[in-house]
Scaffold this active site. Structure first.
Site, PDB file in Angstrom:
ATOM      1  N   ARG B 257       0.864  -1.176   0.000  1.00 47.91           N
ATOM      2  CA  ARG B 257       0.000   0.000   0.000  1.00 47.91           C
ATOM      3  C   ARG B 257       0.902   1.228   0.000  1.00 47.91           C
ATOM      4  NH1 ARG B 257      -2.449   0.629   5.475  1.00 47.91           N
ATOM      5  NH2 ARG B 257      -1.053   2.410   5.606  1.00 47.91           N
ATOM      6  N   HIS B 261      -3.824   4.212   4.697  1.00 46.30           N
ATOM      7  CA  HIS B 261      -4.916   3.240   4.787  1.00 46.30           C
ATOM      8  C   HIS B 261      -6.200   3.870   4.239  1.00 46.30           C
ATOM      9  CE1 HIS B 261      -7.854   0.427   6.289  1.00 46.30           C
ATOM     10  NE2 HIS B 261      -8.414   1.379   6.989  1.00 46.30           N
ATOM     11  N   TYR B 270       3.679   5.817  11.528  1.00 50.34           N
ATOM     12  CA  TYR B 270       4.005   4.468  12.003  1.00 50.34           C
ATOM     13  C   TYR B 270       4.903   3.669  11.077  1.00 50.34           C
ATOM     14  CZ  TYR B 270      -0.092   3.628   9.021  1.00 50.34           C
ATOM     15  OH  TYR B 270      -0.976   3.620   7.989  1.00 50.34           O
TER      16      TYR B 270
END
Lengths: 432, 360
Positions: B257, B261, B270
């Site tokens: 990805r 998200h 993160y």
């Protein structure tokens, strides 16, 4: 065309304007950066919804903007059709000029200030009882308002002076929520709530952005780690002399004491690996880190930042001078990315650069320890032969998590660090 | 007892036909060179759409959107590997796959807008409405495939899910049930390495997703999900085998990805940027572009032309989206049931009457 602030997150109520990429009068292309806002989650860049001229900018940097408020007015927009006219998605569309406070008054069902934590069921109960959540002191976790808090607030309100008539609570739904909501205005809420009393000149502002992050981190560290601080006095004449000589050598570059302290800490950590560690509470495991990444607390008007010197033990003093310069400058300019701001295994805070002889720093959770550097000042020192003479003295505070290490180890760590900094020739043995 | 080190990665080797440098390391199989030019152009268009949708959320036009940037090859490979009578059961991130099956791209925006038209999936596309409940669609996929089997239709189904969904109970139940009943289904895991902020190694202890097939007595495959040629050939073969009754199968498409998200997420919080940079080297579009340039099937003018065509197609998509915003709100009742139930018909009448009242 007026552009209203949308919910740029998921269930967002407000954000803080961090920076504008355009000024009034500028021409902007569609999808070009318009402004940055900071939500409680992240800094978000908003691309321009249209191509056109920026006619009016209605919020300044630092302002808090609520979802639904007009942020910018475009003129001569040639791409207006490219959005749906500023209809914000999923967000209520409050009338244009209502302030947040009036907004709560306008609609009984409007959410109160977003800083109030409460479940939907409790919010509903509050509406039914005509209680404004902003007035209720929450007794739940992190101040969450619980059903009993709402009932208590309703009860207190319906209590005539001195009397106790719980039955009236049941009658409370009859009281129009509208009327109650008006008391959201802070000056009126003082009389009944045990929360902070507000005087007319007082201000309330939401805990958002960097401040909120710091608040959360500090509260977490304080709630989890068992903090103990041990302090040691160092006579650092030789360190002072060494720094002067290094600075003469580095000129025109100059360094503070920090690179030397970082170097010494990185070296001592090799002998005390349990201080270069984190506690993984979930796994109930102590993680002893192989690498020595030293976090440096940097004071900034917008709030504390902790950039990280990676592999401090593997850098020369000269390299540390450069790296610390980059990190501290970057922290103040807000140009550091997460790679520079995360992953410390031990932290140093130089509180002495401003003032204060001794401090009890809070651990940079989940690290196990933090070292606080006091200022170097001339003091009277008693020498081994009982002579009293002036010398350069510094206090070092070591705060450690007593769950992971004990006081004896902490004292030994501090003594080892003292030995190295009082006799900086020892640092030579650490050259890489 | 621990497995031998590395055994699972060896047992489920990464299937690749077009490597990171755009070199063909296997057969083209069912695709031809000219077809790859079309796929390249489609990927460019889908990438531009994805970027635009992100901006539309920031501008307040749509709600939360889940970008698929980086997963174009996995999605197009899965969709184009299926036959016309096969079915796709997608998640909320699969707009490229849905589009390849014939679902108009604006459905991605309808979904993010909460527009009822998202339910109006063209029947001939044979695509389920996008599922947002993590892993729930794996059960739907099994049910669908089982019905195909019971009705003796010569058709297969492919259900997509992420690496995060692979940790959900639903997925395990679906795999168990599906394998016990031998349904013609391909479990297609788009392993993009991040379940929101949870990295793969915190999702599972197994080395691969593919090896889970062992536990359910299925065949499992691990394919380079950024390699369109490998994915489309694998899915094509498996769909054929599934139609012959050899299913179900598990495919792990190893991809990444490249974006967040969703629009409510900030991955810089993160994950390290060098990880993203590493995966940008494996970008499916860049890889195909290198291959086509090397073969003389594409040149700078062709790239520019693809970009231009992409922008036009995205504009046309947005235009259709905007027109749908003008629709009568009673469309709310149109795309859930083929025929309205009596209760819903009554609700619809009340809704229309009330809407008229409000107008006055």
């Amino acid at each position: 065309m007026e552009w209203k602030f949308p919910d740029v997150g998921e269930g967002l109520h407000e954000a803080q304007v961090v920076a504008w990429h355009v000024h009034e009068g500028d021409h902007v292309e569609r999808d070009a950066p318009l402004l940055d806002v900071e939500t409680d989650k992240s800094v978000v860049t908003i691309p321009s919804p249209v191509a056109g001229t920026v006619e009016k900018v209605l919020f300044r940097e630092g302002d808090t903007v609520h979802v639904g408020e007009v942020v910018v007015v475009f003129g001569g927009a040639d791409g207006v059709a490219s959005d749906d006219g500023g209809r914000s998605s999923g967000a209520p569309a409050p009338a244009a000029e209502v302030s947040p406070t009036v907004d709560a008054t306008a609609s009984p069902s409007a959410e109160p200030s977003p800083v109030v934590l409460a479940t939907p069921a409790v919010r509903r109960l509050a509406r039914e009882l005509g209680v404004a959540l902003t007035e209720v002191r929450g007794t739940g976790e992190r101040g969450r308002v619980l059903a009993e808090d709402v009932r208590r607030a309703a009860e207190q309100r319906s209590e005539p002076a001195g009397g106790h008539q719980p039955e009236q609570v049941q009658g409370a739904p009859g009281q129009p929520a509208r009327a109650r909501a008006e008391t959201v205005a802070p000056v009126e809420s003082a009389s009944e709530t045990p929360a902070v009393e507000l005087q007319p000149a007082d201000q309330r502002r939401p805990l958002v952005g960097v401040r909120r992050r710091i608040a959360d981190n500090m509260a977490r560290a304080w709630a989890h780690a068992v903090h103990v601080t041990v302090v040691e006095e160092l006579v650092v004449d030789e360190l002072v002399a060494l720094r002067e000589r290094i600075n003469a050598y580095l000129a025109p570059q100059r360094m503070s004491y920090l690179p030397l302290v970082v170097k010494a800490v990185a070296s001592v950590l090799a002998r005390f690996p349990e201080f270069n560690a984190s506690l993984d509470e979930e796994a109930r495991e102590i993680v002893v880190h192989a690498q020595r990444h030293i976090g440096i607390a940097v004071d900034d008007p917008e709030g504390l930042l902790v950039p990280v010197v990676r592999d401090a033990d593997r850098r020369s003093v000269r390299e540390l001078v450069t790296e610390l310069g980059r990190l501290i400058e970057g922290a103040r300019q807000h140009t550091l990315g997460p790679a520079d701001l995360t992953g410390s295994t031990f932290t140093i805070t130089n509180f002495g650069s401003i003032g204060g002889i001794v401090a009890t720093p809070i651990i940079n959770y989940p690290n196990v320890a933090i070292l606080g550097m006091g200022p170097i000042r001339r003091r009277a020192v008693v020498r081994a032969d009982d002579r009293v003479e002036p010398a350069s003295v510094m206090f070092l505070s070591l705060t450690f998590d007593h769950r992971v290490v004990d006081g004896g180890a902490a004292s030994r760590f501090l003594v080892a660090l003292k030995a190295m900094l009082e006799n900086p020739a020892a640092l030579l043995t650490e050259l890489v | 007892m621990p497995m031998q080190a590395g055994s699972m990665e060896e047992q489920f080797p990464l299937i690749q036909r077009l490597n990171e440098d755009g070199e063909l390391v296997g057969e083209l199989g069912i695709v031809d060179e000219q077809g790859l030019v079309d796929v390249y152009r489609s990927m460019v268009m889908l990438r531009r759409f994805d970027e635009r949708a992100w901006n539309l959320q920031r501008q307040g036009v749509i709600g939360t959107y889940a970008p698929f940037k980086g997963q174009e090859a996995a999605q197009l490979g899965a969709a184009y590997g299926l036959g016309a009578r096969d079915w796709l059961v997608p998640t909320y991130r699969d707009w490229a796959a849905c589009w390849a099956r014939g679902v108009p791209l604006e459905h991605g925006l309808f979904f993010a807008k909460g527009h009822p038209r998202m339910g109006a999936v063209p029947e001939e596309a044979r695509v389920f409405p996008a599922q947002v409940v993590i892993a729930a669609q794996t059960l739907h996929g099994v049910g669908l495939a089982w019905s195909l089997k019971l009705r003796r239709e010569a058709a297969a189904a492919l259900v997509t899910f992420g690496d995060g969904a692979a940790s959900q109970g639903d997925t395990h139940e679906a795999m168990n049930f599906g394998s016990v009943f031998g349904v013609p289904l391909i479990f297609f895991c788009e392993n993009n390495h991040w379940a929101i902020s949870v990295p793969l190694e915190r999702q599972m202890r197994s080395e691969t997703v593919a090896q889970r097939a062992l536990a359910y007595g299925m065949e499992g495959f691990r394919v380079d999900g950024n390699d369109y040629v490998a994915v489309v050939n694998l899915v094509h073969d498996l769909a054929e085998r599934a139609r012959r009754g050899e299913g179900p199968f598990l495919v792990e498409a190893v991809t990444y990805r490249l974006g967040a998200h969703t629009t409510a997420d900030d991955p810089t919080k993160y994950r390290a940027s060098d990880e993203e940079q590493r995966w940008e080297q494996r970008d499916p579009i860049r890889r195909l572009e290198r291959f086509l340039l090397g073969r003389g099937l594409l040149d700078d003018a062709g790239i520019a032309e693809a970009e231009e065509a992409a922008l036009q197609e995205v504009e046309a998509t947005l235009e259709r989206f905007r027109q749908a915003l003008e629709e009568d709100p009673a469309v709310l009742f149109d795309h859930v049931y083929a025929e309205l139930t009596p209760q819903l018909a009554a609700q619809r009448d009340r809704f229309v009457a009330r809407a008229k009242e409000v107008e006055h």
